[in-house]
Structures are given as C-alpha cells and as structure tokens.
Design a protein around this motif. Structure first.
Motif, PDB file in Angstrom:
ATOM      1  N   GLU A  74     -25.006 -90.885  24.705  1.00  0.00           N
ATOM      2  CA  GLU A  74     -26.253 -90.142  24.449  1.00  0.00           C
ATOM      3  C   GLU A  74     -27.339 -91.073  23.926  1.00  0.00           C
ATOM      4  O   GLU A  74     -28.479 -91.067  24.415  1.00  0.00           O
ATOM      5  CB  GLU A  74     -25.950 -89.051  23.430  1.00  0.00           C
ATOM      6  CG  GLU A  74     -27.091 -88.159  23.047  1.00  0.00           C
ATOM      7  CD  GLU A  74     -26.636 -87.137  22.021  1.00  0.00           C
ATOM      8  OE1 GLU A  74     -26.116 -86.082  22.435  1.00  0.00           O
ATOM      9  OE2 GLU A  74     -26.781 -87.410  20.797  1.00  0.00           O
ATOM     10  N   CYS A 106     -30.659 -80.855  18.234  1.00  0.00           N
ATOM     11  CA  CYS A 106     -29.209 -80.642  18.224  1.00  0.00           C
ATOM     12  C   CYS A 106     -28.737 -80.095  16.886  1.00  0.00           C
ATOM     13  O   CYS A 106     -27.914 -79.166  16.832  1.00  0.00           O
ATOM     14  CB  CYS A 106     -28.486 -81.958  18.541  1.00  0.00           C
ATOM     15  SG  CYS A 106     -28.626 -82.475  20.265  1.00  0.00           S
ATOM     16  N   TYR A 140     -35.446 -89.909  20.908  1.00  0.00           N
ATOM     17  CA  TYR A 140     -34.103 -89.525  20.469  1.00  0.00           C
ATOM     18  C   TYR A 140     -34.146 -88.816  19.121  1.00  0.00           C
ATOM     19  O   TYR A 140     -33.343 -87.921  18.857  1.00  0.00           O
ATOM     20  CB  TYR A 140     -33.209 -90.762  20.386  1.00  0.00           C
ATOM     21  CG  TYR A 140     -31.753 -90.443  20.121  1.00  0.00           C
ATOM     22  CD1 TYR A 140     -31.056 -89.561  20.940  1.00  0.00           C
ATOM     23  CD2 TYR A 140     -31.075 -91.020  19.054  1.00  0.00           C
ATOM     24  CE1 TYR A 140     -29.720 -89.259  20.706  1.00  0.00           C
ATOM     25  CE2 TYR A 140     -29.740 -90.734  18.806  1.00  0.00           C
ATOM     26  CZ  TYR A 140     -29.069 -89.849  19.626  1.00  0.00           C
ATOM     27  OH  TYR A 140     -27.753 -89.536  19.390  1.00  0.00           O
ATOM     28  N   SER A 182     -19.191 -89.921  23.486  1.00  0.00           N
ATOM     29  CA  SER A 182     -20.298 -89.101  23.976  1.00  0.00           C
ATOM     30  C   SER A 182     -21.593 -89.425  23.240  1.00  0.00           C
ATOM     31  O   SER A 182     -22.662 -89.551  23.854  1.00  0.00           O
ATOM     32  CB  SER A 182     -19.961 -87.616  23.827  1.00  0.00           C
ATOM     33  OG  SER A 182     -21.039 -86.809  24.242  1.00  0.00           O
ATOM     34  N   TYR A 186     -28.541 -93.448  26.680  1.00  0.00           N
ATOM     35  CA  TYR A 186     -29.383 -92.771  27.661  1.00  0.00           C
ATOM     36  C   TYR A 186     -30.825 -92.657  27.160  1.00  0.00           C
ATOM     37  O   TYR A 186     -31.778 -92.984  27.880  1.00  0.00           O
ATOM     38  CB  TYR A 186     -28.809 -91.390  27.954  1.00  0.00           C
ATOM     39  CG  TYR A 186     -29.636 -90.529  28.865  1.00  0.00           C
ATOM     40  CD1 TYR A 186     -29.474 -90.572  30.245  1.00  0.00           C
ATOM     41  CD2 TYR A 186     -30.599 -89.645  28.353  1.00  0.00           C
ATOM     42  CE1 TYR A 186     -30.237 -89.774  31.091  1.00  0.00           C
ATOM     43  CE2 TYR A 186     -31.360 -88.850  29.185  1.00  0.00           C
ATOM     44  CZ  TYR A 186     -31.174 -88.918  30.550  1.00  0.00           C
ATOM     45  OH  TYR A 186     -31.937 -88.137  31.381  1.00  0.00           O
ATOM     46  N   PRO A 231     -30.907 -84.013  29.284  1.00  0.00           N
ATOM     47  CA  PRO A 231     -30.953 -84.086  27.818  1.00  0.00           C
ATOM     48  C   PRO A 231     -32.361 -84.015  27.236  1.00  0.00           C
ATOM     49  O   PRO A 231     -32.582 -83.338  26.232  1.00  0.00           O
ATOM     50  CB  PRO A 231     -30.298 -85.443  27.525  1.00  0.00           C
ATOM     51  CG  PRO A 231     -29.382 -85.669  28.681  1.00  0.00           C
ATOM     52  CD  PRO A 231     -30.093 -85.087  29.871  1.00  0.00           C
ATOM     53  N   TYR A 246     -34.682 -85.234  19.706  1.00  0.00           N
ATOM     54  CA  TYR A 246     -33.480 -84.646  20.300  1.00  0.00           C
ATOM     55  C   TYR A 246     -32.418 -84.376  19.236  1.00  0.00           C
ATOM     56  O   TYR A 246     -31.773 -83.325  19.233  1.00  0.00           O
ATOM     57  CB  TYR A 246     -32.929 -85.575  21.378  1.00  0.00           C
ATOM     58  CG  TYR A 246     -31.646 -85.089  22.011  1.00  0.00           C
ATOM     59  CD1 TYR A 246     -31.676 -84.110  22.992  1.00  0.00           C
ATOM     60  CD2 TYR A 246     -30.415 -85.612  21.630  1.00  0.00           C
ATOM     61  CE1 TYR A 246     -30.506 -83.655  23.583  1.00  0.00           C
ATOM     62  CE2 TYR A 246     -29.244 -85.163  22.206  1.00  0.00           C
ATOM     63  CZ  TYR A 246     -29.293 -84.183  23.178  1.00  0.00           C
ATOM     64  OH  TYR A 246     -28.130 -83.733  23.753  1.00  0.00           O
ATOM     65  N   TYR A 255     -22.770 -88.399  30.269  1.00  0.00           N
ATOM     66  CA  TYR A 255     -24.168 -88.710  30.573  1.00  0.00           C
ATOM     67  C   TYR A 255     -24.346 -89.552  31.842  1.00  0.00           C
ATOM     68  O   TYR A 255     -25.458 -89.974  32.151  1.00  0.00           O
ATOM     69  CB  TYR A 255     -24.875 -89.381  29.384  1.00  0.00           C
ATOM     70  CG  TYR A 255     -25.137 -88.429  28.247  1.00  0.00           C
ATOM     71  CD1 TYR A 255     -26.353 -87.803  28.089  1.00  0.00           C
ATOM     72  CD2 TYR A 255     -24.115 -88.141  27.335  1.00  0.00           C
ATOM     73  CE1 TYR A 255     -26.570 -86.903  27.063  1.00  0.00           C
ATOM     74  CE2 TYR A 255     -24.315 -87.242  26.306  1.00  0.00           C
ATOM     75  CZ  TYR A 255     -25.542 -86.620  26.173  1.00  0.00           C
ATOM     76  OH  TYR A 255     -25.741 -85.734  25.151  1.00  0.00           O
TER      77      TYR A 255
END
Length: 290
Positions: free
Chosen positions: A232, A250, A243, A228, A235, A137, A246, A189
């Motif tokens: 995520e 996304c 994050y 999920s 993690y 990820p 990220y 994950y």
C-alpha cells in the motif's frame, strides 16, 4: 512456436490441497480444446509437494518451478513470458470453474478492441457473492464496495473499479505494453497498479461465475497484513499520491466499523490492530520527495 488463443497462468504456493479441483474444472469446462494452454509457476519451498503432484497427475499442464519465491507478480510475469496465448487469464489456485468461460472471454476481447482487462463474478462454494473487485486505493470513499455491485451486474463499470487478481483476464499485448506486474510488489495492490498503467484501455467485470475459496495459504495473518501495508505504501509513493489522507480515511472507516460492531456486541480485534499499525506509520518518511 505454436500460438494459442488463451493461456491460463496459475501461481501456486503450497497449493496441493486445492490445485486438483482447479485443474479438473479447467479441463472439464475447456470449450476451446487445443487452443487452451495452462502454465503453473510453483513458488512453493523445495520441500513442498505441489510441484511433484502436478507433474505426476497433470501431464497436460506446463509447470515451472520458481527457484525463489519473489511474490505473486513475479511468478505471474514468469508464466506470462512463457505463454503462447494471445490472451492471458491469471487465475488463483483456489478457484474452480463451474461453467465454460474461455470462448466467452475470447469473444469479448475480439468484439471490444479497446478492452484490455476484465474479471468474472466470484462466488463462494455455496453460491454466495464473494468480493470480485476493488476500488482504486486513491479513489476510495465512505461508500462500501458492495454499493457498486448492482451497477456492475447491469454492465455499468465505474471508472474507479478494478477486477481482483483471482481471475484477471488481460490482452497479452496490452499487458506487455503496460510493463507487466510490478515485481517490487510482493503481494496485494498488483491489480490496481497494473490497471493504472493500462491508461487507454477499457476494464470490465462480466457476469460469468467462478468459485473462489479464499486465501487458503495464508497461515500467518499478521505477516500478510504487514505485506499488504508495505505494498500500500509503495503504491501511493510510486504515483506521488496523498498517502496521509488515505491513512486518515482508513482509520476513520475502521473506527466506524468498531462502533457498529460495539452496537452489535461484537468484538473487532483486527480493526483495533490495523488502527495501531497505521498509528505507528511515519507518514513524513513515506511521502515522495520533490
């Protein structure tokens, strides 16, 4: 305790419709005879019929009824702790073997001593390529996952790729040393989290093929998406990763997908929905504290 060479661990959840094809294929393509062990951990509700079906029809399978469904990782850990195999295969119930793979897998482990985990190529029932691996990820880029397939088929394994858990072979000693699956992750994950903790080992994907039918038990797509996203967030916070960056990535890729589908005159409600979910995440509350 009599040892085995390899133990297949399968976690089931209302898997009555697919488990027979999976187990029949294991029996058909078992090329290591009594050195193979199969353990099923049934996470189904007590009212489900998966457990009794396996007990009555597959007496060569060891089955454990989990008193509580605590997720994919916890179920696999339970099976792995009971396993007698030197090597483990975590296999989804909606998979089917189409060729012998056990002797091949053992040979790979014994030939490459630093090999700790690997997967095989997953295909659909009609022989088309199915997703067999993911990108760690924190390493995702604009390049699509399929971009790396030619390299993997040629035996070149990018360091930021991990095999999917639908068919994950691991060296049991390395799995235990890494701390097994993180049971705080209910679903999704688990694989990148485990691979990240196998720091000193080599990970591969080999060209043997396994059919993967796909998420047969996922009746509530909305619930799976939320699970999920929870995994995520966990993690990224667990490893102190960015994050916020990220999430921006996304949302950017989702908008690109929407734009492409608009040109193709296709609707993409799921992409719009995911963007809305990401927009509602309070990133600051999720960042790790100093």
């Amino acid at each position: 305790m009599n040892s085995k060479l390899l133990t297949v661990v399968i976690v089931t959840y209302n898997s009555r419709d697919v488990i027979s094809s999976c187990l029949d294929s294991i029996n058909k393509f078992n090329d290591i005879d009594d050195e193979l062990e199969v353990i099923i951990v049934d996470n189904s509700p007590m009212s489900g019929n998966t457990y009794l079906y396996i007990v009555n029809n597959y007496r060569w399978v060891k089955i454990i009824r989990n008193p509580e469904n605590k997720g994919y990782g916890q179920g696999n850990n339970l099976g792995a702790r009971k396993a007698k195999g030197k090597y483990l295969l975590f296999l989804n119930p909606d998979t089917q073997l189409i060729e012998p793979i056990f002797k091949y897998a053992i040979m790979k482990f014994e030939r490459f001593k630093n090999l700790v985990a690997f997967g095989m190529m997953l295909i659909t029932a009609d022989g088309q390529y199915s997703k067999s691996y993911g990108i760690m990820p924190e390493k995702k880029t604009i390049l699509p996952t399929i971009f790396f397939l030619p390299f993997i088929k040629c035996g070149i394994m990018p360091h930021h790729i991990y095999p999917y858990g639908a068919d994950l072979f691991v060296r049991k000693s390395s799995f235990v040393e890494a701390g097994e699956f993180d049971e705080k992750i209910f679903l999704c994950y688990e694989e990148p989290d485990l691979i990240r903790r196998m720091k000193d080992g080599r990970v591969k994907i080999f060209n043997k093929r396994i059919i993967h039918l796909g998420e047969h038990t996922t009746n509530d797509c909305e619930k799976r998406i939320k699970i999920s996203l929870d995994s995520e967030r966990y993690y990224f916070n667990k490893y102190g990763l960015n994050y916020e960056r990220y999430v921006k990535y996304c949302k950017f890729t989702l908008r690109c997908r929407i734009a492409i589908n608009r040109l193709l005159r296709k609707s993409d409600c799921s992409a719009h929905h995911l963007i809305n979910l990401y927009n509602n995440i309070n990133i600051k509350c999720l960042l790790p504290s100093d």
